[in-house]
Scaffold this motif. Structure first.
Motif, short mmCIF file in Angstrom:
data_model
loop_
_atom_site.label_atom_id
_atom_site.label_comp_id
_atom_site.label_asym_id
_atom_site.label_seq_id
_atom_site.Cartn_x
_atom_site.Cartn_y
_atom_site.Cartn_z
N ARG A 175 -15.40 27.79 39.51
CA ARG A 175 -15.51 27.31 38.06
C ARG A 175 -16.77 27.48 37.29
O ARG A 175 -17.23 28.45 36.05
CB ARG A 175 -15.14 26.17 37.09
N MET A 176 -17.29 26.88 37.69
CA MET A 176 -18.74 26.75 37.10
C MET A 176 -19.49 27.97 36.99
O MET A 176 -20.27 29.12 36.62
CB MET A 176 -19.72 26.43 38.95
N TRP A 177 -19.60 29.58 39.05
CA TRP A 177 -19.32 30.22 38.37
C TRP A 177 -19.33 31.09 37.89
O TRP A 177 -19.88 32.37 36.81
CB TRP A 177 -18.96 31.19 39.78
N MET A 178 -17.44 31.77 36.87
CA MET A 178 -17.33 32.17 36.82
C MET A 178 -17.85 31.74 35.05
O MET A 178 -17.81 32.81 34.01
CB MET A 178 -15.69 32.05 36.48
N GLU A 179 -17.83 30.50 34.36
CA GLU A 179 -18.15 30.20 32.72
C GLU A 179 -19.35 29.63 32.90
O GLU A 179 -19.74 29.88 31.95
CB GLU A 179 -17.16 29.20 32.66
N HIS A 180 -20.24 29.35 33.45
CA HIS A 180 -21.42 28.77 33.17
C HIS A 180 -22.80 30.21 34.03
O HIS A 180 -23.88 29.72 33.36
CB HIS A 180 -21.64 27.43 34.12
N LEU A 181 -22.51 31.11 34.50
CA LEU A 181 -23.46 31.35 34.78
C LEU A 181 -23.79 33.55 34.79
O LEU A 181 -22.45 33.23 34.11
CB LEU A 181 -23.07 31.61 36.77
N GLN A 182 -24.69 33.64 34.21
CA GLN A 182 -24.70 35.13 33.22
C GLN A 182 -24.15 36.27 34.31
O GLN A 182 -24.91 35.41 34.92
CB GLN A 182 -25.99 35.62 32.58
N PRO A 183 -23.43 37.31 33.82
CA PRO A 183 -23.47 37.88 34.75
C PRO A 183 -25.03 38.38 35.94
O PRO A 183 -24.75 39.05 37.46
CB PRO A 183 -23.13 39.52 34.44
N GLU A 184 -26.31 38.14 34.84
CA GLU A 184 -27.34 39.16 35.53
C GLU A 184 -27.95 37.97 36.09
O GLU A 184 -29.15 38.50 37.15
CB GLU A 184 -28.46 39.87 34.27
N ALA A 185 -27.57 36.78 35.88
CA ALA A 185 -28.22 35.82 37.22
C ALA A 185 -27.80 35.54 39.03
O ALA A 185 -26.67 34.71 38.99
CB ALA A 185 -27.65 34.43 36.69
N ILE A 186 -28.42 36.89 39.52
CA ILE A 186 -27.89 36.93 40.72
C ILE A 186 -28.66 36.20 41.31
O ILE A 186 -27.66 35.28 42.72
CB ILE A 186 -28.01 38.32 41.54
N GLY A 187 -29.77 35.00 41.35
CA GLY A 187 -29.72 34.38 42.51
C GLY A 187 -29.27 33.16 42.34
O GLY A 187 -28.98 32.91 42.94
N ARG A 188 -29.53 32.34 41.28
CA ARG A 188 -28.01 31.52 40.56
C ARG A 188 -26.61 31.79 40.62
O ARG A 188 -26.37 30.82 41.79
CB ARG A 188 -28.42 31.17 39.58
N ALA A 189 -26.21 32.48 40.68
CA ALA A 189 -24.88 32.86 41.92
C ALA A 189 -24.56 32.71 43.16
O ALA A 189 -23.79 32.32 43.69
CB ALA A 189 -24.01 34.62 40.77
N PHE A 190 -25.30 33.66 43.67
CA PHE A 190 -26.29 33.45 45.25
C PHE A 190 -26.36 32.13 45.61
O PHE A 190 -25.59 31.99 46.98
CB PHE A 190 -27.29 33.81 45.78
#
Length: 311
Positions: free
Chosen positions: A242-257
């Motif tokens: 849920r955090m990945w889908m709702e609170h991370l911008q698509p370009e935030a690749i480092g934080r998504a990783f």
């Protein structure tokens, strides 16, 4: 037998924390094999996207059309990497099977062995656990039949019922039953591995028989211990998703990783938590399990003190 001791649930987590080097070993091995398995797809996708306007639609927002266009490209960037992904998955499964013997020995004894003793236990129990894995695959055959029956029932009800929700509810009930059956099977084979390590058992059919007897008398406490940790694992995974889908911008690749890797670490930690709790439960209950129950319990007359016996 009484329920599981309350401290077993938290003590299992404490064991994983004290022996967290195992967690990081499994994580880095998973990361290494995943990198090797997806390297080809990443390289081929980069060759296409570096010269395409679709890259912007993939980085600054997920576009299903751009993804399908990439997947259907004549160079087939994803299909060419499927064999390597499959090999990486098989290698990680074999590595987990290999490491299980050393992991259970370390958790059961709750002490840090030398690297030589750890890998010696890994090699000693590898072939035994490989035979257990074959038996587990055979035990899953009825589950596969049950899944096919549930699918056939869904299609039949969907054709005959006026409401589409009836078939959906049947699938939900069937899914819950199938998941519970798989969890019971996994717990059965988990305890067989614990018994093999704790008792030095070489005959895996005898270990499975002992595990079945153990579960028959202690199913409630063991399954409740196993289920609680599984639920925590699913809750943590869903929160990370849920955090990945709702609170991370698509370009935030480092934080998504980082979020995705944290989810993987937590998932591995909950699995190790289950194994540590199972080993601790068996170690704590071992004195009770070794006391044989009397075949012929004494009658009340035999239990009462004799009136002629001097006080």
């Amino acid at each position: 037998m009484a329920g599981a001791r309350p401290k077993t649930f938290l003590a299992g987590a404490a064991i994983v924390w004290r022996h967290q080097r195992i967690l990081w070993l499994l994580y880095f091995m998973n990361l290494l094999l995943a990198t090797v398995g997806t390297r080809g797809a990443v390289a081929r996708s980069a060759e296409i996207l570096n010269h395409s306007l679709a890259a912007d639609r993939m980085v600054h927002g997920f576009s299903l059309g751009a993804y399908m266009e990439l997947a259907l490209h004549p160079s087939m960037p994803f299909s060419g990497s499927r064999p390597m992904m499959l090999y990486s998955t098989i290698l990680f499964t074999l590595f987990m099977l290999f490491a299980t013997g050393g992991v259970l020995m370390e958790f059961y004894e709750d002490r840090r062995p030398t690297a030589g003793n750890f890998f010696q236990a890994c090699g000693e129990y590898f072939w035994r656990f490989l035979r257990l894995m074959i038996w587990f695959a055979i035990a899953l055959i009825p589950v596969g039949i049950l899944i096919r029956l549930a699918g056939g029932l869904y299609r039949r009800v969907d054709r005959q019922s006026i409401s589409s929700f009836t078939a959906v509810h049947i699938v939900e009930v069937a899914a819950i039953i199938i998941v519970l059956v798989i969890m019971c099977l996994r717990l059965w084979f988990d305890m067989a591995q614990v018994i093999a390590v704790a008792e030095g058992e070489k005959n895996m059919r005898r270990a499975l028989k002992s595990s079945a007897i153990l579960l028959r008398h202690n199913f409630g406490s063991l399954f409740w211990l196993y289920l609680r940790i599984s639920l925590l694992g699913w809750v943590g995974f869903c929160l990370g998703l849920r955090m990945w889908m709702e609170h991370l911008q698509p370009e935030a690749i480092g934080r998504a990783f980082l979020v995705s890797q944290a989810m993987i670490v937590f998932w591995l930690a909950t699995r190790l938590w289950q194994r540590a709790s199972e080993a601790l439960w068996y170690r704590e209950h071992l004195p009770e399990l070794l006391v044989p129950a009397p075949l012929f319990p004494p009658s009340p007359v035999e239990q009462a003190p004799s009136e002629l016996q001097p006080v």
